[in-house]
Design a protein around this motif. Sequence first.
Motif, PDB file in Angstrom:
ATOM      1  N   CYS A 104       0.842  -1.205   0.000  1.00 23.93           N
ATOM      2  CA  CYS A 104       0.000   0.000   0.000  1.00 23.93           C
ATOM      3  C   CYS A 104       0.873   1.249   0.000  1.00 23.93           C
ATOM      4  N   CYS A 110      -3.701  -3.609  -2.086  1.00 26.47           N
ATOM      5  CA  CYS A 110      -3.648  -4.512  -0.929  1.00 26.47           C
ATOM      6  C   CYS A 110      -4.220  -5.896  -1.251  1.00 26.47           C
ATOM      7  N   TYR A 161      -8.706   2.000   3.402  1.00 24.01           N
ATOM      8  CA  TYR A 161      -8.072   3.189   3.999  1.00 24.01           C
ATOM      9  C   TYR A 161      -8.920   4.441   3.914  1.00 24.01           C
TER      10      TYR A 161
HETATM   11  S1  SF4 Z   1      -1.436  -6.154   3.790  1.00 24.56           S
HETATM   12 FE1  SF4 Z   1      -2.422  -4.448   2.746  1.00 24.56          FE
HETATM   13  S2  SF4 Z   1      -2.554  -2.865   4.291  1.00 24.56           S
HETATM   14 FE2  SF4 Z   1      -1.043  -4.331   5.021  1.00 24.56          FE
HETATM   15  S3  SF4 Z   1       0.923  -3.539   4.339  1.00 24.56           S
HETATM   16 FE3  SF4 Z   1       0.198  -4.997   2.777  1.00 24.56          FE
HETATM   17  S4  SF4 Z   1      -0.900  -3.704   1.298  1.00 24.56           S
HETATM   18 FE4  SF4 Z   1      -0.659  -2.491   3.162  1.00 24.56          FE
END
Ligand code: SF4
Length: 694
Positions: A311, A376, A382
């Motif tokens: 993310c 993600c 978010y």
């Molecule tokens: S799981 Fe999703 S929210 Fe968590 S760091 Fe990875 S991309 Fe970001």
Amino acid sequence: MVGGYSPAQVTDWLMPGKNLFLTIHVLGVACFAYIVARRLMPLLRAERDPRFDRPLARLGKVCQFWVGQWKHPRYKTAGTLHILIFTGFILLATRAFTVLIVGISENFVMPGLSGEAGHIYNVITDYAATVVFLCMAVAVIRRMLFRPARYEVPARFGKGHKADAIFLLALIAILMVADSLFAAAKSAGQSQQGQPLESLAVLSLPWLLQVALASASLPTLGNLYFGAYLLHEVTFYFLLCYRPFGIQFHVETSLFNIYFAKLDHGTLKPVKWGVSDEHLDQVKSFGVKTFENFTWKHILDFYSCADCGRCSDNCPADTVGRPLSPRFITIKARDYAYRHYPMFGGVANGKPLIGDIYSEDEIWSCTTCGACEEECPLLVEYIDKIVDLRRGLVDDGKVPQSLQKPLKALESRGNPYGKMEKKRSDWVNAKEFQQVCCVKTVGKSDVAEMLYFVDSITSYDARMQSIARATAKILDHSGENFGILGAAEKDSGHEARRFGEELLFTALRDRNVEAIKASGVKRIVTADPHAFNALKHDYKDMPPVEHISQFIAREVKAGTIKFNPLENGKDVYTYHDPCYLGRHNQVYDDPRDVLDAIPGLKRVEMTRSRDRSFCCGGGGLMLFYEPKEEQRMSVKRVQMAVDAGANVIVTACPFCMTNMEDAIKVAGLEGKMTAIDLTELVDQQIAREAQKAA
Ligand code: SF4
Ligand code: SF4
């Protein structure tokens, strides 16, 4: 069995094997149940969030994103590793369960897995255990030696979880070794005792261990057999109970997180579920101020994050050094939850989150571009959380100084510039324009089939008015019976809502809805993706709404719009996807189809395009906000266009245009790079004469 015994029949430890393993099972399951119950406590105290609708759509998400691991290949190495590990775990689940039961029931065989089927399953899982073990080794080496930049934790965001990640990977590797050693010692023992042999998959980890143990004595094999079993049991339950304390809790929560994920793009959660807009004035406190103000699903998001950093790696705010990194919105909240909802003792403290784990600048830095959510793999959300935190700030009167004036102007004048309502349609008065196009104002005496919703920036900004005129000319050329609302149109309120000003948004929306309904139009078109998103998702019961790029693409296909060839064949064009057209509404192909229909137009793609498009810096009120940053997002974006070999950036949003043109000046690229809106380019290239003659 080695020496004729299964683990359940061991007698020479502290207690009979059956009792020992039954005790481990009961303790392990009880501990896990207790830990999960404690972890569920904040969810039970959180705000409601109705996510139990549309079960088929939700199951579809599970199939695509959990079973199908849909987003993982977006990062090739990490994605491949994850898919292999996930598949290995799924295959090994039945084997792990069978091994657990063998400790308390010596002759247990999983129904359906006796005979040849069992043999085939064992071969598959021998390889699965090997692959998982190798993946763990690669993952540990990667984390320790070739650590990708996205795993780093800048000092301003707190401490990293590297040790935790490596410890958990090592535990899984131990589990695989214990499982394989158990099978290898059993097979080697059977071989020495002349018993019917359970053959192991050639070159798998169990097979290699069996080869290594071929000359071991029977008592040694017996000890290894029982020792490996005990190690497997203890590691299995330790891992099960430890995961909810670290970054691997997603192994348990991801399925639920994906099932309950948000289904509709572009929408925003209401201030409070179950409270209608008419009753908003009775809500005592708006937004998220304390941890318990988050919804239960948002807390589940915190638990489900795998800390993979994708993310933040795609977040434009993080890229340009703003004080926001979405990953840490989650990690800081999860650490907070673990601190304030401990395993023993009292829970919760109701302390404000802003000033404790989040800063005001961090929350205002988000452009709501959606790149984090798009990336993600676990569908962590978010935008709703950030907007909820902004609603809390607005409720406490903590609005940045630079935003106060435009917000007041929106309230009093219906536009953020504080300009007179009657000047809203001044753009139609340009002399040259009036000679070729007549725009009527619907509502009083004039009626029209289609409404062109202009919105504030295109109505008032002298440069962006060119987009309004180009849009009107395109509609006119296509033979549309269209009109505008004129002074009756107010700002769509899209950005006011995303800046946490819900009451201001509802006031603007209600006035627009009233005017639109009174106009009697059957369709709406707009050239502003923010207005498009508002009309489509934030307003209710509106006539069908389209972005102008969708309209043009259809007219080009139908042959209503034809293009002259480009005179200058040297220019190289690239299309910049506006976030509220692309990511939030999946309109990616229409603008590209339109560009590709212009004869002689050379088009290249920037590396970050379509759903990975890089935000221009944000629209609406973001234009008034001055965040702390090392570089402007728009300058970064213009550089991406240069890197792609383009010298013309085509946008389909007035805010993107504003940001791009500023960035071209800031980057010193005037004369080398230009920006143009899709409507302007289409208006320039329409083959009017040829079509008239035809
Ligand atoms: S799981 Fe999703 S929210 Fe968590 S760091 Fe990875 S991309 Fe970001
Ligand atoms: S919505 Fe965009 S700016 Fe906001 S956190 Fe996500 S990626 Fe960053």
